[in-house]
Write a protein that holds these residues in place. Structure first.
Motif, mmCIF file in Angstrom:
data_model
loop_
_atom_site.group_PDB
_atom_site.id
_atom_site.type_symbol
_atom_site.label_atom_id
_atom_site.label_comp_id
_atom_site.label_asym_id
_atom_site.label_seq_id
_atom_site.Cartn_x
_atom_site.Cartn_y
_atom_site.Cartn_z
ATOM 1 N N ASP A 5 13.561 -7.875 26.720
ATOM 2 C CA ASP A 5 13.119 -7.182 27.936
ATOM 3 C C ASP A 5 14.235 -6.388 28.594
ATOM 4 N N ASP A 6 15.458 -6.908 28.587
ATOM 5 C CA ASP A 6 16.558 -6.204 29.237
ATOM 6 C C ASP A 6 16.852 -4.872 28.544
ATOM 7 N N ARG B 221 14.659 -3.143 26.680
ATOM 8 C CA ARG B 221 13.500 -2.273 26.950
ATOM 9 C C ARG B 221 13.573 -1.680 28.363
ATOM 10 N N ASP B 222 13.895 -2.534 29.327
ATOM 11 C CA ASP B 222 13.942 -2.077 30.721
ATOM 12 C C ASP B 222 14.998 -0.999 30.909
ATOM 13 N N TYR B 223 16.116 -1.153 30.225
ATOM 14 C CA TYR B 223 17.173 -0.153 30.347
ATOM 15 C C TYR B 223 16.714 1.188 29.788
ATOM 16 N N LYS C 79 23.542 -0.997 35.357
ATOM 17 C CA LYS C 79 22.639 -1.486 34.316
ATOM 18 C C LYS C 79 23.305 -1.450 32.942
#
Length: 859
Positions: A102-103, A105-107, A129
């Motif tokens: 998720d980290d 993907r979120d970035y 980030k």
């Protein structure tokens, strides 16, 4: 290459040939002298029989020597590629899972949906980030230390984030990017020079990162494997005990991509293994023995078609690099030298050599009898010649015996060395596998969703369901776990991967390992349960790996437990390393175990030994130090077994520098034979030193033979001859000691069992036993009698002073012994005097009362 060429490099074969050539020269001389003797002794048939038999042990010795070296090369090469493939199989799972992080993907979503030029604030958020993602990569490599770099690129090849700040790459044109974006497989594996790594050959696992909403690619994630580091670690271990061997990894074109000896076989050079029968080749002007193999694969994964190659200079191929790395104790000597444990083909060689020698013994014995009965024609030359012929026959047979014993000893040693190596392979596979488990629990504990949800004072049902879904997804990818669960700071289970076990949600964990996990202070630490029954594994024994879950304030808010499927996984590891025969089948009786320091079984490949059972093992096995191996012969269930054992040592930081200690011992058993087999062997015949006549002393020539391991004699003047391979015809109304009759020169002659007279329970064997024909004069009649004996011995002349009247020697009979020979030195006969049988009395008591006139001939 020709056999004779190989022999030039085999010292043990050369020694055997040298000994046989020396004996061949003796036989030539004895054959010549025999033709000149007054009895016309011809040894040419004996010599030919030995020479014909010579090929069997010689070929066996050559084949065993060659196979031993070739098998070692094959074993090292196969182990190298299969260990590597097991490691890389884990990497194919890593990239597929990390690409859904998720980290990450979120970035990428942040970059795709935010205008970075809009404000300084957005640029600051981007920097923050990026630093957070770089730290996440750093955490990943701290746990999965097999990677040297992680690179995240956008779909056009721009480098967005990477762990290694020294790598200057900012934009890549490597084709693996497009392949990763388009592949239908779960990963892309690439090994070649690439702009991602200074244009150096690298092993990279890559895959696209997608938008979770519509599966549109957002970028490409690359994991750069520590390829050279891993190969050198494997090569170093495999060549430790035999530095003559060079190991290489080849690509499908034969190019060397990794080498255990880069100065000897440089990376980038080419080797072209040929499929020839002898596996011999030339390289850099020298002859080599080599073996090239492909991987056996692991769970359907076969890598990139690489070939593992092992080679050794031919002149060093058959020379042991060192002495056996285990001690040969009394039990080893007993088993290795016991004929009862010889394989059939070696037994056959010994039986043939013994048969040849027995026939020679009979010929020599009969020659001595002929001389003894030739009154007034005694010939010292002929008698000495017969003695020398007998000694040469014994010496020839001894060479066969020693060679066969050496072959069997080598076989047992090879068993032990192979088992020791396989046990080290088994424990290495276990350590490498459990290293991944320690990594997994710590990495999954860093899952952002888990950290966020467990930080809340209350967790909604929707959030529990999401955690269940994440765990179920992970467990679907990593099938080595039976289940996995999340628990809060009180040790209460909040989520579990297996829907069938949702009843455990809300239950508190009552084990110390959960309490200890919640006390951990860093993300690098982990806790492993003891190997014990667990309700999370259907009350079977297993290991549960745990890591604490920490919130953004670095406070412990819970833990993750992953339940290793030890029953199937450990058994599969052990089955994979069991020795295989030429048909790739596990020989009967071989099994393997994982045990702890107390001998408690952790896993077993045999249904006769259960998990939890305690093995009776010596301290030398249970107290092996970390990484130490041993091999020895041990009794187990009324059998002798060759066993090999190795204690765990860990892999990389696992069990070495991470604070975790749990010694496991891998042990392999290979049956040798039943324990009582040793006690059934015939007692070795002793060498007797007879009394010597002084000057003109009167002497009597006797003929000696063995019965039940003891030496007996008859006066040579009573002997007609000795016979072998005689069929007996049973007769009615005979003495219980009468075995039957044989036909000799138109006479029917009764044969007495001397073994039965001595109280020995033994059946007559025409292939092994000898019949001595004797004669005596009773009532002016010449009578004949056969004596069944184990083996004839020699025909010495004994001074009359050393012969004393004696009786009551033979069990349950009186006066069947005429006299006894008293040695000059009591130690010569090992406190045992030689009985001279009284032939007339034996005949009178055991034959005459039952005799038929047809057995008598008038003098």
């Amino acid at each position: 290459m020709q056999r004779n060429h190989l022999i030039n490099y085999m010292p043990n074969v050369q020694n055997f040939e040298k000994n046989m050539n020396t004996l061949s020269g003796k036989w030539d001389l004895l054959t010549l002298l025999g033709s000149m003797s007054n009895i016309g002794m011809d040894t040419s048939e004996t010599r030919k029989a030995f020479e014909d038999l010579l090929d069997e042990p010689l070929n066996r010795l050559i084949n065993e020597t060659f196979s031993k070296s070739l098998n070692e090369l094959e074993s090292k090469a196969q182990t190298a590629i299969d260990i590597l493939i097991r490691n890389l199989f884990e990497r194919t799972a890593d990239i597929g899972f990390l690409a859904t992080d998720d980290d990450i993907r979120d970035y990428l979503l942040f970059l795709n949906t935010t205008d970075m030029s809009a404000s300084d604030e957005m640029r600051e958020i981007k920097i923050h980030k990026k630093e957070a993602l770089t730290q996440r990569f750093r955490e990943y490599v701290l746990k999965y230390s097999v990677y040297e770099n992680i690179i995240l690129l956008d779909t056009r090849g721009k480098v967005l984030v990477q762990l290694d700040p020294s790598n200057p790459i900012t934009y890549s044109k490597d084709p693996l990017l497009q392949e990763s974006l388009r592949t239908y497989q779960g990963y892309v594996e690439t090994y070649r020079a690439t702009d991602l790594t200074h244009h150096e050959p690298s092993l990279i696992y890559s895959y696209r990162v997608c938008n979770p909403e519509n599966e549109e690619p957002l970028g490409v994630l690359c994991l750069i494997f520590r390829f050279e580091n891993e190969l050198q670690s494997i090569f170093r271990k495999l060549t430790r005990e035999n530095p003559y061997i060079a190991l290489e990894l080849l690509n499908p074109d034969g190019e060397v991509i990794a080498s255990s000896s880069v100065h000897h076989v440089p990376v980038g050079s080419y080797l072209q293994p040929r499929n020839n029968e002898n596996q011999q080749t030339y390289y850099a002007g020298f002859e080599y023995l080599y073996k090239a193999v492909k991987t056996s694969g692991y769970q359907g994964y076969n890598g990139s078609g690489w070939v593992s190659h092992a080679m050794v200079p031919l002149h060093l191929s058959f020379r042991s690099a060192s002495q056996s790395s285990f001690s040969t104790n009394e039990l080893f000597e007993t088993v290795a030298n016991a004929k009862a444990y010889y394989p059939d083909e070696l037994q056959n060689i010994l039986d043939k050599a013994k048969k040849i020698q027995n026939e020679l013994d009979i010929t020599v014995w009969n020659g001595n009898v002929q001389i003894a009965n030739a009154v007034g024609h005694e010939n010292p030359f002929t008698k000495a010649l017969l003695s020398e012929i007998s000694k040469t026959g014994e010496e020839t047979k001894r060479v066969f015996d020693d060679t066969v014993a050496g072959l069997n000893r080598t076989k047992v040693i090879q068993y032990l060395e192979d088992l020791k190596f396989q046990s080290s392979l088994a424990i290495d596979i276990m350590d490498r596998n459990l290293y991944e488990r320690a990594n997994d629990c710590r990495w999954w504990a860093l899952t952002t969703t888990f950290r966020e949800y467990l930080s809340r004072s209350e967790i909604a049902e929707k959030e529990r369901s999401k955690m269940n879904a994440i765990l179920e997804y992970i467990n679907g990818l990593y099938t080595v776990y039976s289940t996995m669960f999340i628990y809060d700071r009180e040790g209460t289970i909040l989520a579990i991967s297996n829907p069938d076990e949702h009843a455990l949600i809300g239950k508190k964990i009552g084990f110390d390992w959960a309490v200890e996990t919640l006390k951990l202070t860093t993300t690098q630490e982990y806790i492993v349960s003891s190997f014990e029954p667990s309700p999370y594994y259907a009350n079977r024994s297993t290991y549960i790996y745990n890591a604490c879950i920490r919130n953004t304030k670095e406070e412990n808010v819970g833990g993750i437990g992953i339940v290793f499927d030890s029953e199937s996984q450990f058994e599969a590891m052990l089955n994979d390393i069991l020795p295989k025969d030429e048909n790739h089948e596990v020989p009967d009786g071989i099994f393997a175990l994982f045990i702890d320091r107390n001998g408690t079984v952790i896993s077993s490949t045999t249904p006769t030994i259960s998990v939890g059972e305690v093995m009776n093992l010596p301290e030398s096995i249970l107290n092996l130090s970390s990484g130490q191996s041993d091999a020895q012969i041990l009794p187990h269930n009324n059998n002798y077994y060759a066993i090999g054992a190795t204690c765990s040592h860990g892999y990389r930081e696992y069990k070495q520098s991470d604070g975790y200690r749990n010694d496991v011992i891998a042990i392999l058993y290979r049956p040798i034979g039943e324990i009582q087999a040793c006690t059934n062997e015939t007692t070795t015949q002793r060498v007797y030193t007879y009394p010597k006549a002084n000057g003109s002393e009167e002497t009597s020539e006797i003929s000696t033979f063995f019965v039940g391991g003891s030496l007996f004699a008859v006066e040579s003047k009573n002997v007609v001859c000795s016979l072998a391979h005689q069929e007996l015809t049973f007769i009615l109304h005979a003495s219980e000691y009468n075995l039957g009759v044989i036909s000799y020169e138109k006479r029917m002659i009764s044969v007495i069992s001397l073994a039965k007279l001595l109280g020995i329970d033994k059946k007559y064997d025409k292939e092994k036993d000898t019949i001595i024909l004797v004669k005596a004069v009773i009532d002016r009649q010449v009578v004949y009698l056969g004596l069944a004996v184990d083996a004839i011995y020699s025909s010495p002349e004994i001074p009359l002073r050393s012969i004393s009247q004696y009786s009551n020697v033979l069990k349950n009979e009186n006066s069947l012994t005429k006299a006894v020979i008293i040695p000059d030195n009591p130690e010569d006969f090992a406190n045992e005097m030689i009985s001279i049988l009284d032939i007339p009395k034996i005949y009178a008591q055991l034959i005459q009362p039952y005799s038929n006139p047809m057995y008598k001939v008038m003098a």
